[in-house]
Each structure stands twice: as C-alpha cells, then as structure tokens.
Design a protein around this motif. Structure first.
Motif, PDB file in Angstrom:
ATOM      1  N   ALA A 122       0.822  -1.224   0.000  1.00  0.00           N
ATOM      2  CA  ALA A 122       0.000   0.000   0.000  1.00  0.00           C
ATOM      3  C   ALA A 122       0.855   1.273   0.000  1.00  0.00           C
ATOM      4  CB  ALA A 122      -0.945  -0.013   1.202  1.00  0.00           C
ATOM      5  N   THR A 123       1.994   1.217   0.682  1.00  0.00           N
ATOM      6  CA  THR A 123       2.815   2.437   0.754  1.00  0.00           C
ATOM      7  C   THR A 123       3.509   2.733  -0.579  1.00  0.00           C
ATOM      8  OG1 THR A 123       4.571   1.114   1.739  1.00  0.00           O
ATOM      9  CG2 THR A 123       3.209   2.406   3.247  1.00  0.00           C
ATOM     10  N   ASP A 124       3.385   1.820  -1.550  1.00  0.00           N
ATOM     11  CA  ASP A 124       3.929   2.094  -2.896  1.00  0.00           C
ATOM     12  C   ASP A 124       2.850   2.623  -3.844  1.00  0.00           C
ATOM     13  OD1 ASP A 124       6.450   1.299  -2.229  1.00  0.00           O
ATOM     14  OD2 ASP A 124       6.222  -0.740  -2.992  1.00  0.00           O
ATOM     15  N   PHE A 125       1.617   2.685  -3.379  1.00  0.00           N
ATOM     16  CA  PHE A 125       0.538   3.093  -4.283  1.00  0.00           C
ATOM     17  C   PHE A 125       0.806   4.472  -4.881  1.00  0.00           C
ATOM     18  CE2 PHE A 125      -3.901   4.783  -4.907  1.00  0.00           C
ATOM     19  CZ  PHE A 125      -4.167   4.013  -6.026  1.00  0.00           C
ATOM     20  N   HIS A 126       1.361   5.362  -4.059  1.00  0.00           N
ATOM     21  CA  HIS A 126       1.600   6.725  -4.564  1.00  0.00           C
ATOM     22  C   HIS A 126       2.539   6.734  -5.774  1.00  0.00           C
ATOM     23  CE1 HIS A 126       5.725   7.513  -2.896  1.00  0.00           C
ATOM     24  NE2 HIS A 126       5.392   6.471  -2.177  1.00  0.00           N
ATOM     25  N   LEU A 127       3.355   5.677  -5.909  1.00  0.00           N
ATOM     26  CA  LEU A 127       4.336   5.653  -7.007  1.00  0.00           C
ATOM     27  C   LEU A 127       3.683   5.513  -8.377  1.00  0.00           C
ATOM     28  CD1 LEU A 127       7.006   3.302  -5.348  1.00  0.00           C
ATOM     29  CD2 LEU A 127       7.067   5.804  -5.558  1.00  0.00           C
ATOM     30  N   ILE A 128       2.466   4.955  -8.419  1.00  0.00           N
ATOM     31  CA  ILE A 128       1.830   4.752  -9.731  1.00  0.00           C
ATOM     32  C   ILE A 128       0.826   5.849 -10.057  1.00  0.00           C
ATOM     33  CG2 ILE A 128       2.095   2.244  -9.519  1.00  0.00           C
ATOM     34  CD1 ILE A 128      -1.089   2.187  -9.374  1.00  0.00           C
ATOM     35  N   LEU A 129       0.601   6.751  -9.089  1.00  0.00           N
ATOM     36  CA  LEU A 129      -0.520   7.681  -9.274  1.00  0.00           C
ATOM     37  C   LEU A 129      -0.371   8.581 -10.494  1.00  0.00           C
ATOM     38  CD1 LEU A 129      -1.371   8.357  -5.549  1.00  0.00           C
ATOM     39  CD2 LEU A 129      -2.930   7.498  -7.312  1.00  0.00           C
ATOM     40  N   ASP A 130       0.842   9.061 -10.723  1.00  0.00           N
ATOM     41  CA  ASP A 130       1.007   9.973 -11.870  1.00  0.00           C
ATOM     42  C   ASP A 130       0.590   9.321 -13.186  1.00  0.00           C
ATOM     43  OD1 ASP A 130       1.726  12.078 -10.363  1.00  0.00           O
ATOM     44  OD2 ASP A 130       3.890  11.909 -10.719  1.00  0.00           O
ATOM     45  N   LYS A 131       0.698   7.989 -13.245  1.00  0.00           N
ATOM     46  CA  LYS A 131       0.372   7.273 -14.495  1.00  0.00           C
ATOM     47  C   LYS A 131      -1.125   7.062 -14.659  1.00  0.00           C
ATOM     48  CE  LYS A 131       4.290   4.398 -14.090  1.00  0.00           C
ATOM     49  NZ  LYS A 131       4.540   3.176 -13.402  1.00  0.00           N
ATOM     50  N   ILE A 132      -1.906   7.156 -13.584  1.00  0.00           N
ATOM     51  CA  ILE A 132      -3.319   6.738 -13.675  1.00  0.00           C
ATOM     52  C   ILE A 132      -4.315   7.865 -13.383  1.00  0.00           C
ATOM     53  CG2 ILE A 132      -2.791   4.308 -13.215  1.00  0.00           C
ATOM     54  CD1 ILE A 132      -3.960   4.738 -10.366  1.00  0.00           C
TER      55      ILE A 132
END
Ligand SMILES: C[S@@+](CC[C@H](N)C(=O)[O-])C[C@H]1O[C@@H](n2cnc3c(N)ncnc32)[C@H](O)[C@@H]1O
Length: 184
Positions: A122-132
């Motif tokens: 869950a703490t890696d979720f922010h890493l994909i946000l720019d793409k979605i």
C-alpha cells in the motif's frame, strides 16, 4: 498471506475465518464509504475502485453519474461475489488480482478510491498515481490515521473531519475519521 486466507461473511462484517477477531470490512463504515464514494465521483467520468469488500462503496459509486467503474480485487471469495454483483451493471469493469500486479491493465481515471486490506504494498501506491490520474482527478482512500496524516505517504492531501461511532473492533476505534482528498 491474505489472498489465500479463508474469509467468513457475517451479516455486518467480513472476517478472517481462522482469526475472526480480525475484520476485513465492517458495515459501521457506511457513512465513510458514502462520503468516500461521493468524493471519488465528484467529477463523474471514469472511476477506479481498489478493494470491493462488502461492496458498500461500490453500491454508492453506482448511484453517481459516472461513465465507467473499474474495480480491482484480489481475493477469490470476494471476486465470486463481485462477479455476481456486476452482472447487471454494464459500466463495471473487473480487474482480478493484486493491484500491484495489474498496474499494466489500468487506464487513467477521474476519481479513485483505494481501500485494500493487509496490503503490504500500500505504501507504494503513490508511485503509480502519476500514471493513472487524469487532470482534476479526485483521489481518496481509507485512512486509518487518527489525525490529518496518512500512512500511504501521499502528500498534498486535505482532510475532511467526520464524526463516527464504531463498535469495538481491531482496526479503528476513534470518533473522528479524517476523510482524505487529493485533487490532481
Ligand atoms: C476493506 S475492504 C474494502 C471495503 C469496500 N470499500 C466496501 O465498501 O465494502 C478491502 C478489500 O480489498 C481487497 N484487497 C486487499 N488487498 C488487495 C490488493 N492488494 N489488491 C486488490 N484488492 C485487495 C480485499 O480482498 C477486500 O475486498
């Protein structure tokens, strides 16, 4: 490993069958789910929901004027229920699996509600946000923090205070919930 644990479905909650004091989801969260869904759907358009659970937020999301409703879910027992729930809902798109493994199947969205359980990534979720995220996207997520912070490492979040009255449980026993909103 959560996705291979058996779940028990009670009237007001889902629990781990072998550890029933661990709740996966409880229906006291109904007002939080309603408010989270309203934030995610504020712009209409394409909505991404990660974690179906009891389908409480999914039912609220369906009541909003949206174009599509994509649901990512990893647990096989919940997927069975989700497929049945989605049968008469043509705007629902189900993506099966752990969100971290299906990132390539995601599109871009106008609203996102992230609500997983026992999610080690869950703490890696922010890493994909720019793409979605589309421009203007509203992001919200389950926030187990007891103040205006969050455990997902997402910055630039505003918090709306909600009064809640949970029954005693294993994960949230506060009377204020800090509903997070990040606008892109
Ligand atoms: C707390 S429940 C979601 C509650 C839901 N918002 C509701 O209104 O009922 C968490 C859900 O996330 C799912 N889940 C947990 N980890 C996941 C992951 N890594 N990827 C996708 N779904 C996950 C669980 O199986 C469960 O259905």
């Amino acid at each position: 490993m959560y996705s291979t644990s058996s779940l028990a479905f009670l009237e007001d909650k889902i629990v781990l069958k072998d550890y029933p004091h661990y709740e996966v989801m409880m229906d006291w969260e109904v007002n939080i789910m309603s408010a989270s869904s309203a934030l995610a759907c504020e712009n209409g358009g394409d909505i991404l929901e990660i974690g179906f659970g009891m389908g409480i937020s999914a039912n609220y999301i369906q009541q909003h004027d949206i174009k599509t409703h994509t649901i990512v879910e990893s647990h096989p027992q919940i997927l069975d229920i989700l497929h049945n729930w989605a049968k008469n809902k043509p705007n629902v798109n189900i993506i099966e699996g752990d969100w971290v493994k299906v990132v390539d199947q995601l599109s871009t969205y106008d609203g996102i509600f992230f609500d997983t359980y026992a999610d080690e990534n869950a703490t890696d979720f922010h890493l994909i946000l720019d793409k979605i995220v589309n421009k203007g996207c509203n992001l919200t997520f389950w926030n187990g923090a007891k103040n205006k912070t969050n455990m997902l490492g997402i910055s630039g979040v505003e918090y709306i205070e909600m009064s809640v009255n949970p029954p005693s449980n294993s994960y949230f026993n506060e009377n204020t919930y800090y509903l997070p909103l990040k606008k892109y």
